[in-house]
Design a protein around this motif. Structure first.
Motif, mmCIF file in Angstrom:
data_model
loop_
_atom_site.group_PDB
_atom_site.id
_atom_site.type_symbol
_atom_site.label_atom_id
_atom_site.label_comp_id
_atom_site.label_asym_id
_atom_site.label_seq_id
_atom_site.Cartn_x
_atom_site.Cartn_y
_atom_site.Cartn_z
ATOM 1 N N ASP A 57 0.829 -1.203 0.000
ATOM 2 C CA ASP A 57 0.000 0.000 0.000
ATOM 3 C C ASP A 57 0.866 1.256 0.000
ATOM 4 O O ASP A 57 0.503 2.292 -0.573
ATOM 5 C CB ASP A 57 -0.946 0.001 1.205
ATOM 6 C CG ASP A 57 -0.200 -0.079 2.530
ATOM 7 O OD1 ASP A 57 0.926 -0.608 2.555
ATOM 8 O OD2 ASP A 57 -0.754 0.384 3.546
ATOM 9 N N THR A 60 2.084 1.986 -3.625
ATOM 10 C CA THR A 60 1.087 2.673 -4.440
ATOM 11 C C THR A 60 1.122 4.171 -4.187
ATOM 12 O O THR A 60 1.136 4.978 -5.122
ATOM 13 C CB THR A 60 -0.326 2.129 -4.150
ATOM 14 O OG1 THR A 60 -0.374 0.745 -4.488
ATOM 15 C CG2 THR A 60 -1.376 2.880 -4.960
ATOM 16 N N GLU A 165 -4.269 2.393 -8.369
ATOM 17 C CA GLU A 165 -3.437 1.213 -8.588
ATOM 18 C C GLU A 165 -3.096 1.057 -10.076
ATOM 19 O O GLU A 165 -1.998 0.620 -10.426
ATOM 20 C CB GLU A 165 -4.149 -0.037 -8.071
ATOM 21 C CG GLU A 165 -4.302 -0.054 -6.560
ATOM 22 C CD GLU A 165 -4.960 -1.329 -6.061
ATOM 23 O OE1 GLU A 165 -5.319 -2.195 -6.892
ATOM 24 O OE2 GLU A 165 -5.113 -1.454 -4.819
ATOM 25 N N THR A 170 0.591 -0.831 -9.670
ATOM 26 C CA THR A 170 0.583 -1.863 -8.628
ATOM 27 C C THR A 170 -0.545 -2.878 -8.814
ATOM 28 O O THR A 170 -0.652 -3.825 -8.049
ATOM 29 C CB THR A 170 0.452 -1.212 -7.236
ATOM 30 O OG1 THR A 170 -0.674 -0.327 -7.216
ATOM 31 C CG2 THR A 170 1.710 -0.419 -6.906
ATOM 32 N N SER A 171 -1.390 -2.675 -9.828
ATOM 33 C CA SER A 171 -2.418 -3.649 -10.150
ATOM 34 C C SER A 171 -1.927 -4.549 -11.277
ATOM 35 O O SER A 171 -1.076 -4.161 -12.078
ATOM 36 C CB SER A 171 -3.698 -2.928 -10.601
ATOM 37 O OG SER A 171 -4.590 -3.830 -11.219
ATOM 38 N N ASN A 174 -2.443 -2.863 -15.487
ATOM 39 C CA ASN A 174 -1.948 -1.496 -15.584
ATOM 40 C C ASN A 174 -1.124 -1.370 -16.867
ATOM 41 O O ASN A 174 -0.616 -2.362 -17.383
ATOM 42 C CB ASN A 174 -1.120 -1.111 -14.348
ATOM 43 C CG ASN A 174 0.208 -1.829 -14.286
ATOM 44 O OD1 ASN A 174 1.162 -1.442 -14.948
ATOM 45 N ND2 ASN A 174 0.283 -2.896 -13.483
#
Length: 280
Positions: A57, A60, A165, A170-171, A174
């Motif tokens: 987290d 991100t 994200e 971070t996904s 993307n």
């Protein structure tokens, strides 16, 4: 937002089309001057290094902070309209560059390359992105500004992704995860004449800023080294599946940019008619 490799391939394609249209042969030095100018807008000051001790987290948030710094830099280097900086898609305004450096563009190939970089990014944002994903608000309505943006909908599979994200990378879904595959697809389809040693030697001796205030031309060596690294990574890439983009859209992007640039800026490219007369 297009990668160094995309800019290089599209730039080489434009030069080839210019030679055909105006029946000229550009010198290797002329081609290098243009292609270096075509890369230099991305010579940013922001350090994109991510600390290794961050949690997911935190990564991100940190990546979004970096992205926001880069956006502020690109407001100048990519001639974005300050009044539209709150838009989800930060589209370069090529007319701002032409208004500022019109005379320079028609006499200096690195300035023309700079303009083509901005134009390529403009089409990347205004055509390829909308073909690829939608920007959505909290109720899944389409939105155009950052303050309302909550989700991204990937068009090819209708997947919904958290917008932060998506942009932070971070996904799973993307755009950045697709870049190496995109580069591989285009390298295999179009090829490139990029040669690090040749470009570096030329840049060290001959790549001099003609008067563009927004960037430092002495940062070109780092861009060239990164381009070589990305080329090598692309050829080693085994993954061939794009998560966000569509392969045909990527392939079609190259000739589309070249064709429309040559139409929109024909009055500038007429400089090559003079080049033809000079050769004769």
């Amino acid at each position: 937002m297009a990668s160094f490799i995309i800019h290089t391939i599209v730039g080489e394609t434009l030069l080839n089309e210019i030679e055909k249209k105006y029946n000229i042969t550009l010198s290797l030095n002329d081609r290098k001057q243009f292609l270096l100018g075509n890369l230099i807008p991305d010579s940013l000051q922001t350090d994109k290094t991510i600390p290794s001790n961050l949690k997911d987290d935190e990564k991100t948030s940190y990546k979004m902070e970096i992205k926001n710094r880069i956006r502020k830099e690109k407001l100048a280097t990519h001639f974005r309209n300050p009044q539209k900086e709150s838009d989800c898609l930060k589209i370069p305004e090529t007319k701002l560059f032409v208004n500022e450096y019109g005379n320079l563009i028609q006499s200096n190939l690195s300035a023309l390359g700079y303009l083509f970089h901005l134009y390529t990014d403009r089409i990347f944002f205004s055509k390829l992105f909308p073909e690829t994903f939608d920007t959505l608000g909290n109720n899944m309505e389409e939105v155009n500004t950052d303050d309302k943006l909550v989700f991204i909908r990937i068009r090819k599979n209708n997947t919904i992704v958290d917008a932060k994200e998506f942009w932070a990378g971070t996904s799973t879904y993307n755009i950045y995860n697709d870049y190496t595959v995109m580069n591989k697809i285009l390298l295999e389809r179009f090829g490139t004449s990029f040669d690090l040693e040749s470009f570096t030697n030329y840049a060290q001796e001959h790549f001099i800023n003609p008067g563009i205030k927004e960037v430092s031309f002495d940062k070109i060596i780092k861009i060239l080294e990164d381009t070589q690294k990305y080329i090598e990574e692309s050829f080693k890439q085994e993954e061939t599946e794009l998560n966000v983009f569509t392969e045909q859209h990527i392939i079609d992007f190259v000739p589309y940019v070249v064709e429309h640039f040559m139409i929109e800026y024909e009055y500038i490219l007429d400089m090559f008619k003079k080049e033809k007369k000079k050769i004769k």
